[in-house]
Motif scaffolding. Sequence first.
Motif, mmCIF file in Angstrom:
data_model
loop_
_atom_site.group_PDB
_atom_site.id
_atom_site.type_symbol
_atom_site.label_atom_id
_atom_site.label_comp_id
_atom_site.label_asym_id
_atom_site.label_seq_id
_atom_site.Cartn_x
_atom_site.Cartn_y
_atom_site.Cartn_z
ATOM 1 N N ASP A 277 51.680 92.344 69.143
ATOM 2 C CA ASP A 277 51.928 90.922 68.897
ATOM 3 C C ASP A 277 53.238 90.789 68.142
ATOM 4 O OD1 ASP A 277 49.406 90.043 69.973
ATOM 5 O OD2 ASP A 277 48.471 90.834 68.144
ATOM 6 N N PRO A 278 53.954 89.690 68.337
ATOM 7 C CA PRO A 278 55.200 89.495 67.594
ATOM 8 C C PRO A 278 54.907 89.375 66.100
ATOM 9 C CG PRO A 278 54.571 87.488 68.749
ATOM 10 C CD PRO A 278 53.658 88.565 69.238
ATOM 11 N N PRO A 279 55.773 89.917 65.259
ATOM 12 C CA PRO A 279 55.542 89.822 63.808
ATOM 13 C C PRO A 279 55.643 88.376 63.348
ATOM 14 C CG PRO A 279 57.729 90.688 64.274
ATOM 15 C CD PRO A 279 57.012 90.617 65.593
ATOM 16 N N PRO A 280 55.003 88.039 62.220
ATOM 17 C CA PRO A 280 55.083 86.662 61.718
ATOM 18 C C PRO A 280 56.503 86.284 61.344
ATOM 19 C CG PRO A 280 54.075 88.124 60.095
ATOM 20 C CD PRO A 280 54.191 88.909 61.347
ATOM 21 N N ARG A 281 56.780 84.987 61.412
ATOM 22 C CA ARG A 281 58.131 84.518 61.080
ATOM 23 C C ARG A 281 58.479 84.791 59.616
ATOM 24 N NH1 ARG A 281 58.397 78.597 64.166
ATOM 25 N NH2 ARG A 281 58.110 79.418 66.302
ATOM 26 N N ILE A 282 57.482 84.679 58.757
ATOM 27 C CA ILE A 282 57.701 85.010 57.340
ATOM 28 C C ILE A 282 57.423 86.501 57.200
ATOM 29 C CG2 ILE A 282 57.016 84.517 54.967
ATOM 30 C CD1 ILE A 282 56.011 81.804 55.920
ATOM 31 N N SER A 283 58.457 87.271 56.921
ATOM 32 C CA SER A 283 58.366 88.724 57.035
ATOM 33 C C SER A 283 57.301 89.340 56.135
ATOM 34 C CB SER A 283 59.722 89.356 56.724
ATOM 35 O OG SER A 283 60.133 89.012 55.400
ATOM 36 N N TRP A 284 57.160 88.842 54.902
ATOM 37 C CA TRP A 284 56.227 89.479 53.982
ATOM 38 C C TRP A 284 54.781 89.328 54.412
ATOM 39 C CZ3 TRP A 284 52.579 86.407 51.677
ATOM 40 C CH2 TRP A 284 52.858 85.041 51.581
ATOM 41 N N LEU A 285 54.499 88.349 55.293
ATOM 42 C CA LEU A 285 53.121 88.207 55.788
ATOM 43 C C LEU A 285 52.714 89.404 56.635
ATOM 44 C CD1 LEU A 285 53.002 84.409 56.747
ATOM 45 C CD2 LEU A 285 51.924 85.538 54.786
ATOM 46 N N GLY A 286 53.697 90.127 57.167
ATOM 47 C CA GLY A 286 53.375 91.306 57.960
ATOM 48 C C GLY A 286 52.761 92.435 57.159
ATOM 49 N N ARG A 287 52.794 92.312 55.839
ATOM 50 C CA ARG A 287 52.194 93.344 54.994
ATOM 51 C C ARG A 287 50.688 93.188 54.858
ATOM 52 N NH1 ARG A 287 55.895 96.043 51.678
ATOM 53 N NH2 ARG A 287 58.036 95.255 51.831
ATOM 54 N N TYR A 288 50.137 92.038 55.213
ATOM 55 C CA TYR A 288 48.740 91.741 54.917
ATOM 56 C C TYR A 288 47.947 91.474 56.192
ATOM 57 C CZ TYR A 288 50.833 91.153 50.335
ATOM 58 O OH TYR A 288 51.543 91.363 49.183
ATOM 59 N N ALA A 289 46.673 91.855 56.129
ATOM 60 C CA ALA A 289 45.756 91.591 57.244
ATOM 61 C C ALA A 289 44.420 91.179 56.647
ATOM 62 C CB ALA A 289 45.591 92.834 58.121
ATOM 63 N N VAL A 290 44.160 89.902 56.594
ATOM 64 C CA VAL A 290 42.934 89.412 55.962
ATOM 65 C C VAL A 290 41.741 89.566 56.891
ATOM 66 C CG1 VAL A 290 41.799 87.416 54.923
ATOM 67 C CG2 VAL A 290 44.260 87.790 54.567
ATOM 68 N N ARG A 291 41.942 89.245 58.166
ATOM 69 C CA ARG A 291 40.847 89.340 59.138
ATOM 70 C C ARG A 291 41.108 90.505 60.088
ATOM 71 N NH1 ARG A 291 40.022 83.663 61.950
ATOM 72 N NH2 ARG A 291 38.276 84.862 62.820
ATOM 73 N N ASP A 292 40.003 91.059 60.622
ATOM 74 C CA ASP A 292 40.090 92.165 61.581
ATOM 75 C C ASP A 292 40.955 93.298 61.036
ATOM 76 O OD1 ASP A 292 38.597 90.639 63.425
ATOM 77 O OD2 ASP A 292 40.422 89.661 64.152
ATOM 78 N N VAL A 293 40.729 93.656 59.773
ATOM 79 C CA VAL A 293 41.592 94.635 59.119
ATOM 80 C C VAL A 293 41.488 95.993 59.811
ATOM 81 C CG1 VAL A 293 42.148 95.785 56.938
ATOM 82 C CG2 VAL A 293 41.355 93.419 56.932
ATOM 83 N N LYS A 294 40.283 96.382 60.195
ATOM 84 C CA LYS A 294 40.109 97.691 60.828
ATOM 85 C C LYS A 294 40.908 97.768 62.128
ATOM 86 C CE LYS A 294 36.584 100.928 62.462
ATOM 87 N NZ LYS A 294 35.128 101.135 62.661
#
Length: 412
Positions: A277-294
């Motif tokens: 999937d394309p990375p989020p527009r706000i770059s720092w959001l790419g560091r986190y995964a709240v849902r479906d972490v596994k």
Amino acid sequence: MNRTINDVLYPIDATLAGAAFLFKLVSLRKNRDAASVALCIGFGFLTIVFTISTPVVWSAFDRALGVPNLAALVTQGLVIANTAALQAMMLFWLYPRTEAWRKIRFRATLLALVLLVMTALFLMTPTAGERSRDFVATHARIPTYSVYLLVYMAAYTITRLDILRMTWRYAPVAGAPWLRRGLRIFGGGAIFGLIYCAARITDIVGAVAGWDPNRWENMARLGAGIGAICTMVGLTMPSWGPHLSRVAEWFGRQRAYQQLYPLWSALHGAVPGIALDPPPRISWLGRYAVRDVKFKLTRRVVEILDGRLALREHFDAQVEQSARQTAADRGFDAAELSAVVEAAVLAGAVRAKQRDQLPLEPAQLTVNADGDRTDMSREVRRLVKVSQAFARSPVVRAAVAADSPQPAPQDA
């Protein structure tokens, strides 16, 4: 009268015991086996014991029934009943049902006789006035109560040792990790119970020797209170412990996902096609995964490995050798050395790809230096070390700085 530990610790014990009782009572709708029923009954007895033992309730209980210190007989009798219920629970776990019932009947008969003797001795004991906070210490000098206390302590000690023996036997072979942990804490509660016993026996000895029994009252109260907490925590742990494991796993995966970001981001910058999937527009959001972490962690690992594969023609032997030599000179162990070397080669490959350069001597770096790639948890741990070295290691920076790549040949 001044407040004592009883005024604080016993209400806490009563609250926890009540919560444990309700928790197990609700769970009986799904699992009504004999051991669970015995445990629920045991928690019910424990709730009553600490509720009545709370000084303000003790006084109200005695006034309501019109018998001074009757609360002492009721609570101590229920302690014996609680211990019998916990013994029954352990016996149902350890033995076939028929054999367990035979052993339970034998123990119940003995404890019933103990309760009869205790009741007779209590009724023969003259009262020294209502003592909601120091009943035992005050009455230990009365001969009939001393005998009562010896009978009570003998039964209590034997049953606690029996529970301790069974937990030591069952805990090592219990299948579920949280059951093993819970049984060990339950056994620890039995040990605190023995501390309570030692303090109460000292009351009797102290009465004969002329000592002040109030000096060790706090030890008795703490032994009883902490022992009960250990019992409640240990015996409910198999139910709520696995939820803690799942929470810990979520945080562990979330942390690994963040730790892999520096390496993933660099590889994605060099080879954008690795991203599902394309990375989020706000770059720092790419560091986190709240849902479906596994799933997202697995995907990040796969994308890193895909990026690694895509950059293999840019792996430089000079970078590898420089990083390996520097890491060896600094005394890195095998795992650290492997992570630093891989991080340096990848950092060099990312730079070479961005400059459209190929190495003079390609590096033959093993794709997975630590073992089976199908072990995802192991691969995550390995790549986290690589990512941390990629982001922070001076060895990596020095090895890449020493690189002298050559321009890629151009088509004529």
